[in-house]
Design a protein around this motif. Structure first.
Motif, PDB file in Angstrom:
ATOM      1  N   GLU A 151      31.324  -6.371 -34.772  1.00 38.84           N
ATOM      2  CA  GLU A 151      31.538  -5.731 -33.714  1.00 38.84           C
ATOM      3  C   GLU A 151      32.705  -4.416 -33.043  1.00 38.84           C
ATOM      4  O   GLU A 151      32.982  -4.279 -32.426  1.00 38.84           O
ATOM      5  N   ASN A 152      33.992  -4.746 -34.160  1.00 40.35           N
ATOM      6  CA  ASN A 152      34.745  -3.586 -33.664  1.00 40.35           C
ATOM      7  C   ASN A 152      34.573  -2.046 -33.886  1.00 40.35           C
ATOM      8  O   ASN A 152      34.579  -1.227 -33.820  1.00 40.35           O
ATOM      9  N   PHE A 153      33.016  -2.042 -35.087  1.00 40.41           N
ATOM     10  CA  PHE A 153      32.535  -1.140 -35.610  1.00 40.41           C
ATOM     11  C   PHE A 153      31.896  -0.283 -34.593  1.00 40.41           C
ATOM     12  O   PHE A 153      31.455   0.654 -33.739  1.00 40.41           O
ATOM     13  N   GLU A 154      31.227  -1.409 -34.067  1.00 43.37           N
ATOM     14  CA  GLU A 154      30.346  -0.928 -32.253  1.00 43.37           C
ATOM     15  C   GLU A 154      30.653  -0.369 -31.819  1.00 43.37           C
ATOM     16  O   GLU A 154      30.909   1.106 -31.268  1.00 43.37           O
ATOM     17  N   GLY A 155      32.144  -1.044 -30.984  1.00 45.46           N
ATOM     18  CA  GLY A 155      33.262   0.076 -30.201  1.00 45.46           C
ATOM     19  C   GLY A 155      33.393   1.289 -30.633  1.00 45.46           C
ATOM     20  O   GLY A 155      33.413   1.670 -29.958  1.00 45.46           O
ATOM     21  N   LEU A 156      33.564   1.270 -32.081  1.00 52.80           N
ATOM     22  CA  LEU A 156      33.825   2.649 -32.548  1.00 52.80           C
ATOM     23  C   LEU A 156      32.704   3.964 -31.968  1.00 52.80           C
ATOM     24  O   LEU A 156      32.778   4.736 -30.715  1.00 52.80           O
ATOM     25  N   LEU A 157      31.568   3.029 -32.177  1.00 49.04           N
ATOM     26  CA  LEU A 157      30.456   3.828 -31.846  1.00 49.04           C
ATOM     27  C   LEU A 157      30.315   4.248 -31.063  1.00 49.04           C
ATOM     28  O   LEU A 157      29.901   5.469 -30.190  1.00 49.04           O
ATOM     29  N   ARG A 158      30.751   3.188 -29.773  1.00 49.87           N
ATOM     30  CA  ARG A 158      29.978   3.277 -28.165  1.00 49.87           C
ATOM     31  C   ARG A 158      31.194   4.491 -27.759  1.00 49.87           C
ATOM     32  O   ARG A 158      30.518   5.644 -27.063  1.00 49.87           O
ATOM     33  N   VAL A 159      32.676   4.990 -28.108  1.00 47.93           N
ATOM     34  CA  VAL A 159      33.606   5.564 -27.502  1.00 47.93           C
ATOM     35  C   VAL A 159      33.105   7.113 -28.630  1.00 47.93           C
ATOM     36  O   VAL A 159      32.699   8.294 -27.476  1.00 47.93           O
ATOM     37  N   ALA A 160      32.635   7.161 -29.697  1.00 49.93           N
ATOM     38  CA  ALA A 160      32.468   8.427 -30.206  1.00 49.93           C
ATOM     39  C   ALA A 160      30.768   8.907 -29.648  1.00 49.93           C
ATOM     40  O   ALA A 160      30.770  10.060 -29.873  1.00 49.93           O
ATOM     41  N   PHE A 161      30.208   8.341 -29.087  1.00 56.54           N
ATOM     42  CA  PHE A 161      28.460   8.766 -28.622  1.00 56.54           C
ATOM     43  C   PHE A 161      28.080   8.959 -27.245  1.00 56.54           C
ATOM     44  O   PHE A 161      27.531   8.766 -26.775  1.00 56.54           O
ATOM     45  N   LYS A 162      29.422   8.150 -26.702  1.00 58.03           N
ATOM     46  CA  LYS A 162      29.853   8.246 -25.124  1.00 58.03           C
ATOM     47  C   LYS A 162      29.759   9.255 -24.164  1.00 58.03           C
ATOM     48  O   LYS A 162      28.430   9.478 -23.410  1.00 58.03           O
TER      49      LYS A 162
END
Length: 258
Positions: free
Chosen positions: A197-208
């Motif tokens: 989930e932490n990695f996916e949190g980074l992805l959400r920020v990266a592609f926002k």
């Protein structure tokens, strides 16, 4: 109620797949193994009748009218335990795992919940392969590679644990009623489970904000000096966009800045 009198319900996103050539392509693309089949949204049973010829099927249908029709149409298969129909909302039934044995998800998914279902299946340890029909735009996002405009968080999540490719593109005329957009069948072969989930949190920020640079997006959440060092070590330019960074580099970034 008979099959010909059924009217598709908009609230369930129903578009019934009628094209036999497409149905056969789905069957041909199924991975060869001993896994059970889970079908979500069997509708009128057009795909189900092909599936029960191949393997035993666990089906989930939210529409109570269609449940009754399926129970009548497939009485023999139900009696011989070739088919089991669960009437109700699959997302409510789905805890950590949908069924307690290895399965492949094979389905023409209702568009309005397709992405959610695929992400649930990716996280389900019992789901080994995903062969589904969805809107083309969604299939492309799951199957995209770095550098393509549609490459995003769904692409990275999928590539992190699986191989994915589009099997066949399907025009609106293959359905009744025809949707307004093209569809596609695509296959995901899992080699791990989705659980970071932490990695996916980074992805959400990266592609926002995909049109901005990756550096600018990540700077909202992470320290800029850490990012600058990580970018330098990974040979990523400060002006690189989110869709231009590979899945492997996203994982390396995560390790360096978390």
């Amino acid at each position: 109620m008979n099959k010909n009198s059924v009217v598709a319900k908009k609230k369930f996103g129903q578009n019934f797949l009628k094209d036999e050539a497409v149905l056969r392509k789905i069957i041909e693309a199924m991975p060869k193994n001993d896994n059970k089949i889970v079908e979500i949204g069997p509708g009128l049973g057009d795909l189900t009748r092909f599936l029960v010829d191949v393997k035993s099927v666990e089906a989930f249908e939210v529409d109570t009218d269609l449940c009754k029709l399926l129970q009548s149409t497939f009485k023999k298969e139900i009696d011989t335990k070739r088919l089991h129909i669960n009437c109700g909302d699959v997302l409510q039934a789905w805890q950590s795992s949908l069924i307690d044995e290895p399965y492949d998800l094979v389905a023409n998914l209702p568009y309005y919940i397709a992405t959610n279902i695929i992400l649930k299946a990716l996280a389900d340890p019992m789901c080994k392969n995903i062969l589904v029909m969805v809107q083309l735009e969604v299939a492309e996002k799951f199957c995209a590679t770095a550098g393509e405009k549609v490459f995003g968080s769904l692409s990275v999540i999928t590539q992190s644990i699986a191989d994915a490719h589009i099997v066949v593109q399907v025009p609106p005329t293959a359905f009744e009623p025809p949707p307004k957009i093209d569809s596609a069948v695509f296959l995901i072969r899992k080699n791990a489970d989705r659980n970071n989930e932490n990695f996916e949190g980074l992805l959400r920020v990266a592609f926002k904000q995909p049109r901005k640079t990756l550096m600018k997006n990540l700077s909202v959440m992470y320290k800029k000096d850490l990012l600058q060092v990580a970018f330098l070590e990974l040979n990523l330019t400060p002006t690189i966009r989110p869709h231009q960074v590979s899945t492997q580099d996203y994982h390396q970034l995560y390790k360096k800045i978390i």
